[in-house]
Design a protein around this motif. Structure first.
Motif, PDB file in Angstrom:
ATOM      1  N   GLU A 179       0.047   4.867   2.884  1.00  0.00           N
ATOM      2  CA  GLU A 179      -1.401   4.865   3.105  1.00  0.00           C
ATOM      3  C   GLU A 179      -2.152   5.118   1.800  1.00  0.00           C
ATOM      4  OE1 GLU A 179      -4.067   6.767   6.550  1.00  0.00           O
ATOM      5  OE2 GLU A 179      -3.246   8.279   5.187  1.00  0.00           O
ATOM      6  N   LYS A 180      -1.724   6.119   1.042  1.00  0.00           N
ATOM      7  CA  LYS A 180      -2.386   6.449  -0.225  1.00  0.00           C
ATOM      8  C   LYS A 180      -2.283   5.289  -1.215  1.00  0.00           C
ATOM      9  CE  LYS A 180      -1.570  11.472   0.049  1.00  0.00           C
ATOM     10  NZ  LYS A 180      -1.103  11.466   1.457  1.00  0.00           N
ATOM     11  N   THR A 181      -1.107   4.677  -1.300  1.00  0.00           N
ATOM     12  CA  THR A 181      -0.907   3.569  -2.236  1.00  0.00           C
ATOM     13  C   THR A 181      -1.779   2.380  -1.872  1.00  0.00           C
ATOM     14  OG1 THR A 181       1.381   4.302  -2.581  1.00  0.00           O
ATOM     15  CG2 THR A 181       0.823   2.075  -3.304  1.00  0.00           C
ATOM     16  N   ASN A 182      -1.859   2.067  -0.597  1.00  0.00           N
ATOM     17  CA  ASN A 182      -2.701   0.948  -0.155  1.00  0.00           C
ATOM     18  C   ASN A 182      -4.171   1.199  -0.468  1.00  0.00           C
ATOM     19  OD1 ASN A 182      -0.721  -0.807   0.829  1.00  0.00           O
ATOM     20  ND2 ASN A 182      -0.664   0.206   2.819  1.00  0.00           N
ATOM     21  N   LEU A 183      -4.612   2.428  -0.287  1.00  0.00           N
ATOM     22  CA  LEU A 183      -6.007   2.769  -0.614  1.00  0.00           C
ATOM     23  C   LEU A 183      -6.280   2.569  -2.100  1.00  0.00           C
ATOM     24  CD1 LEU A 183      -6.527   5.981   1.569  1.00  0.00           C
ATOM     25  CD2 LEU A 183      -7.786   3.826   1.781  1.00  0.00           C
ATOM     26  N   LEU A 184      -5.369   3.036  -2.927  1.00  0.00           N
ATOM     27  CA  LEU A 184      -5.531   2.869  -4.374  1.00  0.00           C
ATOM     28  C   LEU A 184      -5.523   1.388  -4.759  1.00  0.00           C
ATOM     29  CD1 LEU A 184      -3.200   5.726  -5.676  1.00  0.00           C
ATOM     30  CD2 LEU A 184      -5.663   5.577  -6.035  1.00  0.00           C
ATOM     31  N   ALA A 185      -4.612   0.638  -4.167  1.00  0.00           N
ATOM     32  CA  ALA A 185      -4.494  -0.780  -4.505  1.00  0.00           C
ATOM     33  C   ALA A 185      -5.752  -1.556  -4.128  1.00  0.00           C
ATOM     34  CB  ALA A 185      -3.275  -1.380  -3.804  1.00  0.00           C
ATOM     35  N   ARG A 186      -6.353  -1.210  -2.988  1.00  0.00           N
ATOM     36  CA  ARG A 186      -7.469  -2.013  -2.460  1.00  0.00           C
ATOM     37  C   ARG A 186      -8.843  -1.542  -2.906  1.00  0.00           C
ATOM     38  NH1 ARG A 186      -3.964  -2.021   3.010  1.00  0.00           N
ATOM     39  NH2 ARG A 186      -2.694  -3.832   2.481  1.00  0.00           N
ATOM     40  N   HIS A 187      -8.913  -0.305  -3.405  1.00  0.00           N
ATOM     41  CA  HIS A 187     -10.245   0.227  -3.721  1.00  0.00           C
ATOM     42  C   HIS A 187     -10.411   0.670  -5.169  1.00  0.00           C
ATOM     43  CE1 HIS A 187     -11.442   0.026   0.468  1.00  0.00           C
ATOM     44  NE2 HIS A 187     -10.283   0.584   0.794  1.00  0.00           N
ATOM     45  N   THR A 188      -9.354   0.636  -5.981  1.00  0.00           N
ATOM     46  CA  THR A 188      -9.504   0.967  -7.396  1.00  0.00           C
ATOM     47  C   THR A 188     -10.064  -0.241  -8.128  1.00  0.00           C
ATOM     48  OG1 THR A 188      -7.649   2.525  -7.332  1.00  0.00           O
ATOM     49  CG2 THR A 188      -8.302   1.695  -9.492  1.00  0.00           C
TER      50      THR A 188
END
Length: 277
Positions: A179-188
């Motif tokens: 979940e954390k990795t997906n958030l970083l990938a999609r919103h950074t």
């Protein structure tokens, strides 16, 4: 048990209790029940023994992670399996992982630093290939930052697993990090590490491992192994390098036979790269 393996396992027990510096060759040989002469037939020094243990540990981790990234074909499962395998490997080799983390502040020689950087580069390449597969153009400008974030998760949570005596659910941990990795990938959106900076930071690896080098490694592993299906498979893989006769399907089957054997993980990793599986 092969004498070299006995020495490594006995030394690991002592290093876990006393650390590298406080453990002498004399103590290791007494713990093994062998002479110093027998020790020096296997290892030239305590430093060489420590490097052999580091090699063994890092080969297991690197090979396990690489295998998952190559062989999990469901993109929806890939990141979870990557994290689960990483932390399961750290748990499986927890004794040496704890020692290595604790002792990293000691002054190791240049050979140690080169080895660790080469293994680190292998892991980085595996993570980058996973990122590119999962997120494609979506992270083209932030993929190097994301790779270092993933490495940070691996290091930080591995230490949590190793040094805190609390029950930790690897399934929940892996889901949380997905979940954390997906958030970083999609919103950074603001990259810090560019491709140019990444190339500057990267230390050059040793030369590409040649066919001759792989054969040399296989021969050393064969000397350490007892008769088994894994040893027979490794012999066939060596013969294939010398005189190619087998189909790719058979080679894949032989690699599958050896990939979980502790003496064969690195050979399996090198051969997968060699055959581009």
């Amino acid at each position: 048990m092969v004498k070299k393996q006995l020495i490594m396992e006995s030394a690991l027990e002592l290093f876990a209790k006393q650390g590298f510096e406080a453990t002498s060759v004399q103590q290791i040989t007494e713990h093994c029940g062998i002479s110093k002469g027998a020790f020096y037939l296997s290892f030239k020094s305590k430093d060489e023994l420590i490097l052999a243990l580091i090699d063994h540990f890092m080969m297991q981790i690197t090979s396990d992670i690489d295998y998952v990234v190559i062989n999990v074909h469901d993109n929806g499962e890939l990141l979870y399996q990557f994290y689960y395998t990483t932390f399961h490997s750290f748990q499986k080799h927890s004794d040496f992982a704890k020692i290595l983390i604790k002792e990293q502040t000691q002054s190791f020689n240049e050979e140690f630093m080169i080895k660790m950087r080469n293994y680190d580069t292998s892991v980085e390449n595996t993570i980058l290939s996973m990122i590119e597969r999962l997120y494609s153009q979506e992270v083209e400008h932030t993929k190097y930052d994301l790779m270092y974030c993933i490495k940070g998760f691996m290091k930080t949570y591995s230490e949590l697993l190793l040094f805190y005596n609390v029950p930790l659910d690897l399934n929940v941990l892996s889901q949380s990090l997905v979940e954390k990795t997906n958030l970083l990938a999609r919103h950074t959106t603001t990259p810090f590490i560019s491709q140019e900076l990444f190339q500057i930071m990267k230390q050059p690896m040793d030369e590409e491992v040649s066919e001759e080098k792989i054969i040399e490694i296989i021969e050393r592993r064969l000397e350490e192994m007892e008769e088994s299906i894994e040893k027979e498979s490794l012999i066939l893989l060596k013969q294939q390098l010398l005189e190619p006769t087998l189909s790719l399907a058979i080679i894949k089957g032989l690699l599958e036979n050896i990939r979980n054997h502790p003496h064969c993980k690195w050979v399996s990793y090198l051969l997968r790269r060699y055959y581009e599986f």
